[in-house]
Scaffold this motif. Structure first.
Motif, PDB file in Angstrom:
ATOM      1  N   LEU A  48     -26.009   9.399   3.692  1.00  0.00           N
ATOM      2  CA  LEU A  48     -25.208  10.411   2.993  1.00  0.00           C
ATOM      3  C   LEU A  48     -25.404  10.289   1.483  1.00  0.00           C
ATOM      4  O   LEU A  48     -25.599  11.290   0.784  1.00  0.00           O
ATOM      5  CB  LEU A  48     -23.727  10.278   3.344  1.00  0.00           C
ATOM      6  CG  LEU A  48     -23.343  10.608   4.782  1.00  0.00           C
ATOM      7  CD1 LEU A  48     -21.889  10.227   5.051  1.00  0.00           C
ATOM      8  CD2 LEU A  48     -23.576  12.075   5.081  1.00  0.00           C
ATOM      9  N   THR A  49     -25.385   9.056   0.978  1.00  0.00           N
ATOM     10  CA  THR A  49     -25.570   8.819  -0.455  1.00  0.00           C
ATOM     11  C   THR A  49     -26.955   9.266  -0.902  1.00  0.00           C
ATOM     12  O   THR A  49     -27.111   9.928  -1.930  1.00  0.00           O
ATOM     13  CB  THR A  49     -25.349   7.325  -0.792  1.00  0.00           C
ATOM     14  OG1 THR A  49     -24.004   6.985  -0.422  1.00  0.00           O
ATOM     15  CG2 THR A  49     -25.573   7.041  -2.255  1.00  0.00           C
ATOM     16  N   ALA A  50     -27.985   8.924  -0.131  1.00  0.00           N
ATOM     17  CA  ALA A  50     -29.359   9.316  -0.477  1.00  0.00           C
ATOM     18  C   ALA A  50     -29.502  10.833  -0.495  1.00  0.00           C
ATOM     19  O   ALA A  50     -30.135  11.396  -1.397  1.00  0.00           O
ATOM     20  CB  ALA A  50     -30.349   8.700   0.507  1.00  0.00           C
ATOM     21  N   ALA A  51     -28.915  11.504   0.483  1.00  0.00           N
ATOM     22  CA  ALA A  51     -29.018  12.967   0.554  1.00  0.00           C
ATOM     23  C   ALA A  51     -28.299  13.623  -0.618  1.00  0.00           C
ATOM     24  O   ALA A  51     -28.798  14.581  -1.214  1.00  0.00           O
ATOM     25  CB  ALA A  51     -28.446  13.462   1.877  1.00  0.00           C
ATOM     26  N   ARG A  52     -27.123  13.102  -0.961  1.00  0.00           N
ATOM     27  CA  ARG A  52     -26.362  13.685  -2.077  1.00  0.00           C
ATOM     28  C   ARG A  52     -27.046  13.426  -3.417  1.00  0.00           C
ATOM     29  O   ARG A  52     -26.948  14.223  -4.336  1.00  0.00           O
ATOM     30  CB  ARG A  52     -24.946  13.115  -2.099  1.00  0.00           C
ATOM     31  CG  ARG A  52     -24.082  13.648  -0.963  1.00  0.00           C
ATOM     32  CD  ARG A  52     -22.739  12.962  -0.921  1.00  0.00           C
ATOM     33  NE  ARG A  52     -21.964  13.161  -2.127  1.00  0.00           N
ATOM     34  CZ  ARG A  52     -21.111  14.159  -2.330  1.00  0.00           C
ATOM     35  NH1 ARG A  52     -20.940  15.069  -1.393  1.00  0.00           N
ATOM     36  NH2 ARG A  52     -20.430  14.244  -3.456  1.00  0.00           N
ATOM     37  N   ALA A  53     -27.755  12.312  -3.520  1.00  0.00           N
ATOM     38  CA  ALA A  53     -28.398  11.940  -4.783  1.00  0.00           C
ATOM     39  C   ALA A  53     -29.802  12.529  -4.934  1.00  0.00           C
ATOM     40  O   ALA A  53     -30.392  12.441  -6.012  1.00  0.00           O
ATOM     41  CB  ALA A  53     -28.478  10.419  -4.889  1.00  0.00           C
ATOM     42  N   ALA A  54     -30.336  13.120  -3.874  1.00  0.00           N
ATOM     43  CA  ALA A  54     -31.719  13.624  -3.904  1.00  0.00           C
ATOM     44  C   ALA A  54     -31.895  14.677  -4.997  1.00  0.00           C
ATOM     45  O   ALA A  54     -31.075  15.568  -5.156  1.00  0.00           O
ATOM     46  CB  ALA A  54     -32.090  14.212  -2.546  1.00  0.00           C
ATOM     47  N   ARG A  55     -32.980  14.521  -5.735  1.00  0.00           N
ATOM     48  CA  ARG A  55     -33.341  15.486  -6.779  1.00  0.00           C
ATOM     49  C   ARG A  55     -34.740  15.977  -6.465  1.00  0.00           C
ATOM     50  O   ARG A  55     -35.601  15.221  -6.030  1.00  0.00           O
ATOM     51  CB  ARG A  55     -33.308  14.845  -8.172  1.00  0.00           C
ATOM     52  CG  ARG A  55     -31.924  14.367  -8.581  1.00  0.00           C
ATOM     53  CD  ARG A  55     -30.993  15.560  -8.774  1.00  0.00           C
ATOM     54  NE  ARG A  55     -29.627  15.152  -9.049  1.00  0.00           N
ATOM     55  CZ  ARG A  55     -28.641  15.210  -8.172  1.00  0.00           C
ATOM     56  NH1 ARG A  55     -28.857  15.620  -6.958  1.00  0.00           N
ATOM     57  NH2 ARG A  55     -27.432  14.849  -8.509  1.00  0.00           N
ATOM     58  N   PHE A  56     -34.940  17.241  -6.680  1.00  0.00           N
ATOM     59  CA  PHE A  56     -36.211  17.867  -6.344  1.00  0.00           C
ATOM     60  C   PHE A  56     -36.732  18.581  -7.591  1.00  0.00           C
ATOM     61  O   PHE A  56     -35.959  19.139  -8.355  1.00  0.00           O
ATOM     62  CB  PHE A  56     -36.026  18.880  -5.218  1.00  0.00           C
ATOM     63  CG  PHE A  56     -35.323  18.296  -4.013  1.00  0.00           C
ATOM     64  CD1 PHE A  56     -36.022  17.602  -3.049  1.00  0.00           C
ATOM     65  CD2 PHE A  56     -33.955  18.453  -3.852  1.00  0.00           C
ATOM     66  CE1 PHE A  56     -35.376  17.065  -1.945  1.00  0.00           C
ATOM     67  CE2 PHE A  56     -33.293  17.924  -2.763  1.00  0.00           C
ATOM     68  CZ  PHE A  56     -34.009  17.231  -1.803  1.00  0.00           C
ATOM     69  N   GLU A  57     -38.049  18.576  -7.753  1.00  0.00           N
ATOM     70  CA  GLU A  57     -38.619  19.298  -8.892  1.00  0.00           C
ATOM     71  C   GLU A  57     -38.544  20.794  -8.633  1.00  0.00           C
ATOM     72  O   GLU A  57     -38.584  21.243  -7.477  1.00  0.00           O
ATOM     73  CB  GLU A  57     -40.050  18.861  -9.173  1.00  0.00           C
ATOM     74  CG  GLU A  57     -41.058  19.304  -8.142  1.00  0.00           C
ATOM     75  CD  GLU A  57     -42.459  18.865  -8.496  1.00  0.00           C
ATOM     76  OE1 GLU A  57     -43.300  19.735  -8.763  1.00  0.00           O
ATOM     77  OE2 GLU A  57     -42.702  17.653  -8.520  1.00  0.00           O
ATOM     78  N   HIS A  58     -38.395  21.545  -9.686  1.00  0.00           N
ATOM     79  CA  HIS A  58     -38.291  23.001  -9.558  1.00  0.00           C
ATOM     80  C   HIS A  58     -39.687  23.613  -9.520  1.00  0.00           C
ATOM     81  O   HIS A  58     -40.507  23.345 -10.355  1.00  0.00           O
ATOM     82  CB  HIS A  58     -37.489  23.589 -10.713  1.00  0.00           C
ATOM     83  CG  HIS A  58     -37.391  25.077 -10.667  1.00  0.00           C
ATOM     84  ND1 HIS A  58     -36.627  25.730  -9.717  1.00  0.00           N
ATOM     85  CD2 HIS A  58     -37.974  26.041 -11.417  1.00  0.00           C
ATOM     86  CE1 HIS A  58     -36.736  27.036  -9.908  1.00  0.00           C
ATOM     87  NE2 HIS A  58     -37.548  27.234 -10.926  1.00  0.00           N
ATOM     88  N   ARG A  59     -39.945  24.408  -8.490  1.00  0.00           N
ATOM     89  CA  ARG A  59     -41.202  25.142  -8.383  1.00  0.00           C
ATOM     90  C   ARG A  59     -40.862  26.606  -8.166  1.00  0.00           C
ATOM     91  O   ARG A  59     -39.881  26.940  -7.545  1.00  0.00           O
ATOM     92  CB  ARG A  59     -41.999  24.679  -7.156  1.00  0.00           C
ATOM     93  CG  ARG A  59     -42.555  23.310  -7.257  1.00  0.00           C
ATOM     94  CD  ARG A  59     -43.518  23.150  -6.106  1.00  0.00           C
ATOM     95  NE  ARG A  59     -43.644  21.751  -5.754  1.00  0.00           N
ATOM     96  CZ  ARG A  59     -44.292  21.334  -4.702  1.00  0.00           C
ATOM     97  NH1 ARG A  59     -44.835  22.193  -3.864  1.00  0.00           N
ATOM     98  NH2 ARG A  59     -44.395  20.047  -4.441  1.00  0.00           N
ATOM     99  N   VAL A  60     -41.747  27.434  -8.615  1.00  0.00           N
ATOM    100  CA  VAL A  60     -41.544  28.880  -8.422  1.00  0.00           C
ATOM    101  C   VAL A  60     -42.201  29.328  -7.161  1.00  0.00           C
ATOM    102  O   VAL A  60     -43.154  28.858  -6.694  1.00  0.00           O
ATOM    103  CB  VAL A  60     -42.085  29.676  -9.625  1.00  0.00           C
ATOM    104  CG1 VAL A  60     -41.798  31.142  -9.437  1.00  0.00           C
ATOM    105  CG2 VAL A  60     -41.488  29.153 -10.893  1.00  0.00           C
TER     106      VAL A  60
END
Length: 184
Positions: free
Chosen positions: A172-184
């Motif tokens: 749960l912590t890993a999923a909430r903390a996940a950050r993804f780069e923005h792509r168009v």
């Protein structure tokens, strides 16, 4: 103007929303095998593409950011395939909450059987609490269970009397903390 979710790339997949990608992170951290948008279906006359298939659980997993979705379609789908459909509504639960209440947890839709004549939605919700992914600290097995009910029944079926079922706080912590780069 309608607000659209941001498509998100993770592990070579293009998810329709960040919330779906976060659930993929949850599954990876919890070591739950998943398949994304494997197959589309026609349910009566409606087209339906489930978000995830969880092979070890033999169920489909649907991610919903809000309560604006067709629950009857999901129940008809569960009935037609003869399998559970798990619905996760809202954000990834906060493991710090320490409880499985109405705002967190999963709704597990069961296929209707011939003895049910209510025609309504059959789900696994009991005791006013919803189900969630829990791990046995004895055998490490992950299951979808009701946290309150399973602790009253003696937890896991592994036979270890000292075992307890616990929320997957790390996932749960890993999923909430996940950050993804923005792509168009």
């Amino acid at each position: 103007m309608a607000i659209r979710p941001i498509t998100t790339h993770y592990k070579g997949y293009k998810f329709r929303s960040r919330l779906e990608a976060r659930w993929a992170v949850f599954f990876d951290t919890a070591k739950i095998k998943w398949e994304y948008e494997v197959q589309g279906f026609v349910v009566d006359a409606d087209l339906y593409l489930p978000d995830f298939y969880l092979p070890e659980f033999h169920c489909y997993f649907e991610v919903k950011g809000s309560d604006e979705y067709d629950m009857e379609l999901l129940q008809r789908f569960a009935r037609e395939i003869g399998r559970r459909v798990v619905v996760a509504q809202g954000p990834i639960p906060d493991p710090g909450e320490g409880t499985c209440g109405d705002e967190i947890g999963l709704q597990v839709l069961l296929p209707l059987d011939a003895t049910d004549c209510s025609g309504g939605i059959v789900d696994h919700t009991s005791w006013g609490y919803k189900d969630m992914f829990l791990r046995c600290d004895g055998c490490d097995r992950v299951a979808i269970m009701n946290e309150v009910y399973s602790s009253m029944k003696g937890a896991c079926s592994c036979g270890d009397e000292g075992s307890r079922v616990m929320p997957l706080s790390d996932a749960l912590t890993a999923a909430r903390a996940a950050r993804f780069e923005h792509r168009v």
